[in-house]
Design a protein around this motif. Structure first.
Motif, short mmCIF file in Angstrom:
data_model
loop_
_atom_site.label_atom_id
_atom_site.label_comp_id
_atom_site.label_asym_id
_atom_site.label_seq_id
_atom_site.Cartn_x
_atom_site.Cartn_y
_atom_site.Cartn_z
N ILE B 76 32.61 35.26 16.80
CA ILE B 76 33.27 36.33 17.40
C ILE B 76 32.35 36.57 18.60
CG2 ILE B 76 34.06 38.43 17.30
CD1 ILE B 76 35.10 37.99 14.59
N GLY B 77 31.01 36.64 18.47
CA GLY B 77 30.21 37.10 19.59
C GLY B 77 30.35 36.17 21.01
N LYS B 78 30.40 35.04 20.63
CA LYS B 78 30.45 33.94 21.60
C LYS B 78 31.85 34.16 22.39
CE LYS B 78 27.73 30.00 19.97
NZ LYS B 78 27.42 28.71 19.24
N LEU B 79 33.04 34.45 21.46
CA LEU B 79 34.27 34.78 22.22
C LEU B 79 34.06 35.96 23.07
CD1 LEU B 79 37.23 33.53 22.14
CD2 LEU B 79 37.70 35.42 20.54
N ARG B 80 33.42 36.86 22.68
CA ARG B 80 33.42 38.06 23.44
C ARG B 80 32.53 37.82 24.65
NH1 ARG B 80 33.02 44.43 22.08
NH2 ARG B 80 32.24 45.09 24.14
N LEU B 81 31.56 36.96 24.58
CA LEU B 81 30.60 36.83 25.73
C LEU B 81 31.45 36.08 27.04
CD1 LEU B 81 28.01 36.60 27.02
CD2 LEU B 81 27.52 34.61 26.04
N ILE B 82 32.38 35.03 26.44
CA ILE B 82 33.00 34.43 27.34
C ILE B 82 34.28 35.30 28.10
CG2 ILE B 82 35.18 32.87 27.49
CD1 ILE B 82 33.72 31.29 25.39
N TRP B 83 34.84 36.34 27.21
CA TRP B 83 35.59 37.32 27.63
C TRP B 83 34.82 38.24 28.84
CZ3 TRP B 83 34.91 42.79 26.52
CH2 TRP B 83 35.99 43.64 26.92
N SER B 84 33.64 38.38 28.51
CA SER B 84 33.05 39.56 29.36
C SER B 84 32.53 38.65 30.45
CB SER B 84 32.15 40.45 28.57
OG SER B 84 30.63 39.72 28.78
N ASN B 85 32.14 37.38 30.13
CA ASN B 85 31.62 36.55 31.34
C ASN B 85 32.66 36.62 32.51
OD1 ASN B 85 28.83 35.85 30.76
ND2 ASN B 85 29.60 33.88 29.77
N LEU B 86 33.80 36.36 32.08
CA LEU B 86 34.94 36.01 32.97
C LEU B 86 35.26 37.24 33.64
CD1 LEU B 86 37.40 33.72 30.81
CD2 LEU B 86 36.78 33.41 33.14
N TRP B 87 35.31 38.60 33.15
CA TRP B 87 35.98 39.81 33.78
C TRP B 87 34.62 40.28 34.62
CZ3 TRP B 87 33.18 44.37 32.84
CH2 TRP B 87 32.92 44.48 31.66
N ASN B 88 33.50 39.91 34.16
CA ASN B 88 32.41 40.44 34.91
C ASN B 88 32.34 39.53 36.29
OD1 ASN B 88 30.63 42.63 33.80
ND2 ASN B 88 30.79 41.44 32.14
N TRP B 89 32.44 38.17 36.11
CA TRP B 89 32.48 37.36 37.30
C TRP B 89 33.70 37.87 38.30
CZ3 TRP B 89 35.80 34.42 40.40
CH2 TRP B 89 35.29 33.64 41.28
N GLY B 90 34.69 38.26 37.71
CA GLY B 90 35.91 38.81 38.58
C GLY B 90 35.32 40.10 39.19
N LEU B 91 34.75 40.94 38.64
CA LEU B 91 34.20 42.11 39.29
C LEU B 91 33.24 41.93 40.29
CD1 LEU B 91 34.78 44.74 36.48
CD2 LEU B 91 35.95 44.50 38.49
N ASP B 92 32.32 41.12 39.93
CA ASP B 92 31.27 40.55 40.84
C ASP B 92 31.56 39.80 41.99
OD1 ASP B 92 29.58 42.13 39.30
OD2 ASP B 92 28.97 40.32 38.14
N ASN B 93 32.83 39.44 41.95
CA ASN B 93 33.58 38.30 43.16
C ASN B 93 34.87 38.85 43.26
OD1 ASN B 93 31.33 36.16 43.36
ND2 ASN B 93 31.57 36.77 41.13
N LYS B 94 35.10 40.09 43.70
CA LYS B 94 36.34 40.73 43.91
C LYS B 94 37.40 39.86 44.80
CE LYS B 94 35.35 45.43 42.47
NZ LYS B 94 33.80 45.22 42.47
#
Lengths: 187, 187
Positions: B76-94
DNA sequence: ATTTTTGTTGACTGATTAGTCAATTTTAAA
DNA sequence: TTTAAAATTGACTAATCAGTCAACAAAAAT
């Protein structure tokens, strides 16, 4: 034949097929089978045509959201009806739905997106959601994010069912999709 | 200064701000501060520029998905990391994220969307999801629909956090968003 | 029946567009 | 240093575009 309607239909078809950037007004009037000049009789500019098209389709979608809502008693039943109203409208109006998505993800018609006629209908929906939150049927979380997520999940479903139309009447799949949807919302 | 890179950056900015349809190549070269001709030295046509831009940004996004995945042990930690990787990338690259959404919802660059370099990276992600389904961490449902819904929910989050940036570091909100996300996925 | 209004046409225009190219500069190779 | 290759320029073009307009047709009003 209402030529204005013909133009709007032709525009929807071409905008979806080729994109706004690759659809000249000449192609729209040609597709509609009318003269080039008449387009500018009904729409001041091309952007006006896009705005008006967006507005009319969005109103249509919004009108369908609360269809038959009074025929259902249970709160969750109502929520499910709204969910199914939305994706069914999307499937019954594939081109229009695609066009809405296209405009919603583009920086254009920004003013129209906040048109009072659009806001008003969404207000009813918003009120229903707020009520549902009060009744503990839906998670108590930022309502704007909640509503946005609901629409996004439904868009995902519509797009998937558009690609795999046979799933539309696959009870198991639809039930799973509803489960996904409601699990994300319930407290 | 790499003029090709300048052109791609300028194009991203203008496409997002004005849309594909309202961004002439002349505006792109002007924004990039280079001559009009050089754009066609690096890109055969305007469509080629769009395709190449989409491809490079999509590859960038895909690369970020599995970042640091091995630093986490729990599933689940991995799943959450993927989730947060994706939205963080989106926010860092609006801008880049908005551009991707724009193209993904338009009938253009259709060939590029199925480019092998894109498919390959998504294959890793897909494998992770399949594994998670086997391990009963994720609902056993049409995997393509599942993945699509995951992306859509993340897009919803990115768009919301873009509008309300202060929520990005609001632990309560992020936790609620994760809950919504994972509740929709878990069996 | 006559006038007025509204709908419709398609050729036309001025502006803008994607893309070209000969000439020039910069960089790399010999 | 000389030569060759690659990068860069900006004026140019042919095509296309959004939008106009004078003329005509159909419908409505008088």
């Amino acid at each position: 034949m209402d030529k204005k309607e013909l133009l709007l239909e032709a525009a929807t078809k071409l905008f979806v097929a080729r994109g706004l950037h690759a659809t000249p007004t000449s192609a729209i009037s040609k597709e509609a089978g009318v003269s080039a000049g008449i387009l500018f009789h009904y729409f001041k500019t091309k952007d006006d045509l896009i705005d008006e098209l967006y507005l009319s389709i969005k109103k249509e979608l919004n009108s369908s959201i609360l269809n038959d809502i009074n025929k259902i008693n249970s709160d969750i039943g109502k929520l499910r009806l709204i969910w199914s109203n939305l994706w069914n409208w999307g499937l019954d109006n594939k081109l229009k739905f695609k066009f809405l998505q296209q405009i919603d993800h583009t920086n254009c018609s920004e003013k129209v997106k906040q048109h009072p006629e659009i806001m008003e209908k969404q207000q009813h929906f918003r009120a229903f959601i707020e009520e549902s939150i009060d009744k503990k049927i839906i998670k108590n979380i930022d309502i704007q994010f909640l509503m946005s997520s609901m629409f996004y999940l439904i868009a995902s479903l519509v797009n998937h069912l558009t690609m795999f139309p046979e799933l539309r009447h696959n009870q198991v799949f639809i039930e799973q999709a509803w489960e996904m949807y409601y699990n994300s919302l319930k407290p």
